[in-house]
Structure formats: structure tokens, C-alpha cells
Design an enzyme around this catalytic site. Sequence first.
Site, PDB file in Angstrom:
ATOM      1  N   ARG A   1       0.819  -1.220   0.000  1.00  0.00           N
ATOM      2  CA  ARG A   1       0.000   0.000   0.000  1.00  0.00           C
ATOM      3  C   ARG A   1       0.853   1.271   0.000  1.00  0.00           C
ATOM      4  O   ARG A   1       0.586   2.178  -0.791  1.00  0.00           O
ATOM      5  CB  ARG A   1      -1.003  -0.032   1.158  1.00  0.00           C
ATOM      6  CG  ARG A   1      -2.152  -1.022   0.911  1.00  0.00           C
ATOM      7  CD  ARG A   1      -3.091  -1.103   2.085  1.00  0.00           C
ATOM      8  NE  ARG A   1      -2.356  -1.491   3.295  1.00  0.00           N
ATOM      9  CZ  ARG A   1      -2.858  -1.410   4.522  1.00  0.00           C
ATOM     10  NH1 ARG A   1      -4.077  -0.930   4.706  1.00  0.00           N
ATOM     11  NH2 ARG A   1      -2.145  -1.803   5.546  1.00  0.00           N
TER      12      ARG A   1
ATOM     13  N   ASN B   1      -6.749  -2.514   1.656  1.00  0.00           N
ATOM     14  CA  ASN B   1      -6.571  -3.968   1.798  1.00  0.00           C
ATOM     15  C   ASN B   1      -7.900  -4.613   2.102  1.00  0.00           C
ATOM     16  O   ASN B   1      -8.574  -4.195   3.035  1.00  0.00           O
ATOM     17  CB  ASN B   1      -5.714  -4.241   3.048  1.00  0.00           C
ATOM     18  CG  ASN B   1      -4.284  -4.541   2.727  1.00  0.00           C
ATOM     19  OD1 ASN B   1      -3.909  -4.639   1.570  1.00  0.00           O
ATOM     20  ND2 ASN B   1      -3.481  -4.695   3.758  1.00  0.00           N
TER      21      ASN B   1
END
Length: 761
Positions: free
Chosen positions: A20, A38
Site C-alpha cells: 500500500r 486492503n
Amino acid sequence: MNEKSLQIIVTGLIQGVGFRPFVYRIATRHKLTGWVLNTNENVKVQVTGDSENIQNFLVSLKKEAPAAAAIETISTTEMETTAIEGFNIRGSHNVSDEITEISPDIAVCNECLNDIDVPGNRLDYAFVNCTNCGPRFTIIQDLPYDRIKTTMKPFEMCPACRSEYETVTDRRFHAQPTACSICGPHYQLFVNNEIISKEIDFIIRHISQSIDSGRILLIKGLGGMHLACDAFNETAVNRLREIKNREGKPFAVMFRDLESVKRFAEVSLQEEQSLVSWRRPIVLLEKKLIDKEPILAESLNAGLNLLGVMLPYMPIHYQLFRQLTTDAIVLTSGNFSSEPILIDNVLSLKLFSHLVDSVVLHNRDIYNRTDDSVVRIIDKKERIFRRSRGFVPTPVRTTFNTEGILAFGAELTNCFCVGKGTKSFLSQHIGDLQGLETTLFYEKTIARFIQLFRVKPKLLAVDLHPNYISTKTGLNFKADLPVVHVQHHHAHIASCMTEHHLDEKVIGVALDGTGFGTDGNIWGGEFFICDLNDFTRITHFEYIPLPGGDLAAEEPWRMAVSYLYKVYGHSFLELELPLLKKIDPEKISLIIQMINKNINCPLSSGAGRLFDAVASLLDLVQFASFQAEGPMRLESLVKQNCVDSYPFNLGRTICFDATIRRIVDDVIKGIDGATIATKFHNTIISTIFETANTIRIKEGINKVVLSGGVFQNKYLLEGTSKILLQNNFEVYSHATVPTNDGGIALGQLAIASKRRELLCV
Ligand code: ZN
Ligand code: ZN
Ligand code: FE
């Protein structure tokens, strides 16, 4: 400017590897707004911006992903343009029973190693990590991967760590195990069961001085405890063996750096790549013949020419080598032989504090136990022999659906396997299912994999052997679930086929020590025509009595006697063979009686037993002190420049009487062991080639699949592949899945899946 919005869904190994923050960095670089998120099945990204920038972003997404990430798919959908301020990383979502993958543990990165030299909260801090490195699988209790679902939960972040954790541009942004000396885990030093120190400087100095002065320590690592001592100190290494219950197995060695490895072992380019990879496995290397001091302790590797070598992978390993004088330390699993590696602090102290000089523990719990993985480069390719830390739980992808299948594996070197869609999760190395501790570890880990990967077991697969603990565990698992029984060597071949996405009829060559056959005999020198559903046994190594059953594998001289008696009858007793001088004649005559009266003499076609017999004839080993000692000693002798071989007979089965006769002649003539061992290896290579060729001529199948523990032998696998390829066979052997019984569960799973497909159609 052509503004648009795109939703991007990324699957693969992308959680816990700094994915990320990576997306954040490239999105802002390409001047895009949006978010990344996520879920437990994928990573979702939404970006808004200039369409050319979006295109460039997609290229970066593929090309610049973090080292430990493995993107499987990227799918994009155009959205209505939405205006979002900046780029955000959103919290995790638990959306369904699907899962993304869990990252294996990653060796400490260079940036983190630099951090421990910088004054501040991480100066000399041994648990430093970031989104690119650190513990993963070993600390994960559940998904999605968040700190509260790891064993880092008890460590509340200090304000400084929290601020890094929340700063999107920081290397520790959302690094779940992040910590510092203020808020994170610590090492503790125990001597005589008493806590001596919690000061890292003191502890590092104590460990280094202890090792350098010949002492033995138990040190808690990433996936379990290690026993450590100076690898150059023969007395210490021998004492370590005593502590581990006289284990004969070679010990792994951690070297200071690549340079020092190269002083003691031959290192090819591929071997170097494996050694330094973020997975940091133990790499089996060929020892250099050196006569200069210092010399590695002789008893390290039981006189074999192979050395199990690894490089530092935890911060503490680097910290230790800064203080250590020695360039190499034994770092072997902290356990008693035949038991799983210890992970529990209290139990480790109880079992080891009176045996070793000091115990070094830490207070970050190990949830998923892992051993150091073992690989070997064969034919320039990395082959995994023990699949654990750094590799697990990366799934094996299949071309068919394995959902809900649970395969229990074999008895020795066990791994089990759970199926989830087209992903098969092979467990970490469990070990030999004989001791109670290992069996408990096995059962517990099965339950964990089912929970972690959200699997609802619907179909079970077990070995054909009725007395394997794994078979019994499978049969007792859930009474109402259907069970598929899979022949051991069919599972070996299916495992290799699955690894290579083969789903057709092949020639399967399975060579190993032992596996239960459909005729009740012990198989292990098998030539099949098979697919993933069924097999036909075309031919096999000729049956030979195993005097004493399992004992015959532990005492190679029994196999030599069995072959000698078959070939020569009683007259073998007059031969001038070293083994006949070493073994009590009464014991030998007892073996002959057992064979004649068929008392505890099961029949075996196991290739491993033939290697054992030859190792005994060459007097390399009469009583094995570890598994496959005979074959390993034989391989150790092989030399590259000998092309001769011995005769053999291909009849209904493959008969080695002539081979044995000629080996005996050579031994009596005093021909050197290296020549005999090499000629014997060449004989097996010829046997495989000629048998495969006969089958090809008759059946028109050109693909040969090689599996079974015997193919851990580098000379044999390289030689076999070479001659088969030269004769235009297509050859398949294991790389990412163990060729030994650690790969069996994957084959069981594949076969169960195929049978289920057939039943449903
Ligand atoms: Zn790092
Ligand atoms: Zn902190
Ligand atoms: Fe096997």
C-alpha cells in the site's frame, strides 16, 4: 487534459510486503488522487487523474513492486470520475471468506540495518523492521494482516512509532510489526535459569564471547529456537550433538558474509543468488578442500562434502557478527532430535537451561513455527528440499479447483496441504510424524491453516499406508467426509506434475526409500504411466527382502546381506568384503535365517535400499545415524570424469544382480570407492533412461516426470535429465515443491481433485 477514474484490483502476494505505501508513492508521483485499501481477498485501488499518468502508474505498479511482492492479476474498471482530495490509504476490510496471501518472513533490509546505527529509539534495537522486511507468517494469527491479529498485539506503539506508522510517506507506514526500544519486544539473557540481563549491548557481548570461547547457547530466532556454537570448534560441535541426543545429521552453519562463505565452499552464481535472497534459506554447498587454518569442525557435516550454509537474516545475527571473532557459527534447530523446533520460552528454559551455557529469549511470541528452509542448486535451478521460513505460506497455483480438499501427506518429512480455489497451501515442514510432540504440532497446524485460509474441508486425501499417523489423522478427522486413498509414488509424480501444470498421461519415475504399494509390498523404484487420476505400474526395481523391516533402513549392512545372499547364496560369506569383517557373523547368519523363513522380511523395490546396500559394500556406513546417510555418503564420493557403468537387466522387473556382482568384484580388487560410486550412479541413470525409452517406444509418451527423495541427489538428477533431454524427452523435475516426501501432500491433493471432477461429471 483527459481526466478519468479507474478502479484497480490487484491479487497475489501483496499484503505485508509494503504494497500500500508503494501504491501511495507511485500514485503521488504520477500526480493521481484516490485511495488504496486492503481487503482479505485483494488490494483495491482507485485513481483519478490524467489518462496518460494513469497508464504510467499501471506500468510502475507492475515494474516497481516491492521485492517480496508477487502480483498475480491486475484488473481495471473505468469509473465515473470522482473528485478525491489527495491520495489516501484506507483501513482494512474483511469482506468475505476469500483471502489474499500471507507474506512469508522477510530478512531484515539494509535500510533497517542502517537504522540500528543511528542514535535514537532504534540504536542497537534488535527488532527493527519496516514494510519491506521483518517477521510475517511466524507472527500472524488471522487475516486481514493487522497488528492486532499478530503476536505484536501486546506491544502498544509509542508516539514516535505510531507517528511513523500513520505517516504515508514513511517506510514504516502500516508496518504491522514496527517497534522500537521504547515500545517493542526485547531480548533477555538467562544463565542457570536466572535472568541475568535485559540490556542488548550486554547480551550481544555475552553471546559473542560465549561462542568464541567454545560455549553453547540456545537463542530464540524468528520461527523457533536455535542452538549455536563456534563452527570451527570441534569440541563444541560434538557437545552440541550430545545435547541434541547424539543426532548424526549435518548441522547448518551461518557465515558472517558471502566473502567468508566463499573461503570454505564453492559458490556458483545461482547459489549466491539463493544465499542473499530475502528468503535467506540454508543453501547446500560443496565444501572446498582447504588445508589452511582455520578448519571447520570435521563433525559438522559428518564427513560429507556438502555444507548447509546461510547468511544472517535477523538484526541480532548482524549484531553478533560485529562482535564475534569467528566467521561461522553453527545455527541448528533448538530441539531434541525427532522433535519439532521449540518456540515456547518457558518450555525452552525448562528443557535446555541445564544443558547449555546460556539461554537467550525474547518476548515476541512465535505463533507459526518455522524451521530454516533448505535448498540446493541442481542444473542451475533452485530446488527446495525443506520448505519453511521464507517460502511458507506461498501457495502453489493449480490449473484445477482444489477447494476444500485437505491432504494429510506422508509419515516422514511431513507437510500437509489445503486447497483453496486454484491455490494449494502446502504447510511448512512439520517433520517426522513419530514423536508425540511432532504429531501435536501437525494437528494444531492443520487446524490453523483451515482457519487462516478460511477452508471448509469437503474432501480428504491420505496415503495408502494404513499405519501412517497422517493416514490415521485423516481417517479420524471428520467421520462424514469422503476420503481418497492415494498411492505414495503416484502422489510423488502427481506432485511434480502439479508443480509444472501437467494434466495428461506421462511416464512417471518415482525413486525413493519407501512407500506402501497396492500389492502390500514396499515400493520405491517405480516406473508408471500415469495421469492425475490413475496410474499403471509398468515396471519397478526387483523386490528384495528387507530383513527386519524398518530396521533395514537404519542398518545398511542388512540390505547388503540381503542382496549378497540373493546373488551368491551362502557362498557370499567367503568373499573378502569389509562388511563381513565388521559385522558379527552370528548376526549375519540370523539375517539369512530370517530371509529363508520369511520372518519380518517384507519385500521392497525401494531405490534407497539399493543405495544403502552399495554404501555398505563400500563400507561407507553400516549403521546409519541419520536418514539417507548411505545414499548421501555415496553421492559424496562421486567424481565428474568417470563415464563407466555396471551392467543391469531389464526384464519384467529391473534386476541389479549383475550390478552387485561387478561392484563386489571391484571392491575385492581394491578399486577406489569414488570410481565404484560413480559407476553405480551411472548405472542408475542408464536404468532410468533405458526403461523410459522402452516405455516411450511402446506407448508413445514423451514426457518424463521425475520425483522421489532419491532425486535430491545432484549428480543423479543432472545426469538423468541430461541423457533424457539428449534423447528428446521432455523432462520435469521438482523445484518449488520438495521432491522428497515433503511434496507428497500436493500430489494427494491433485489426485483427490481429479477424482472429484470425474465423479461430478
Ligand atoms: Zn526494513
Ligand atoms: Zn516505539
Ligand atoms: Fe517418498
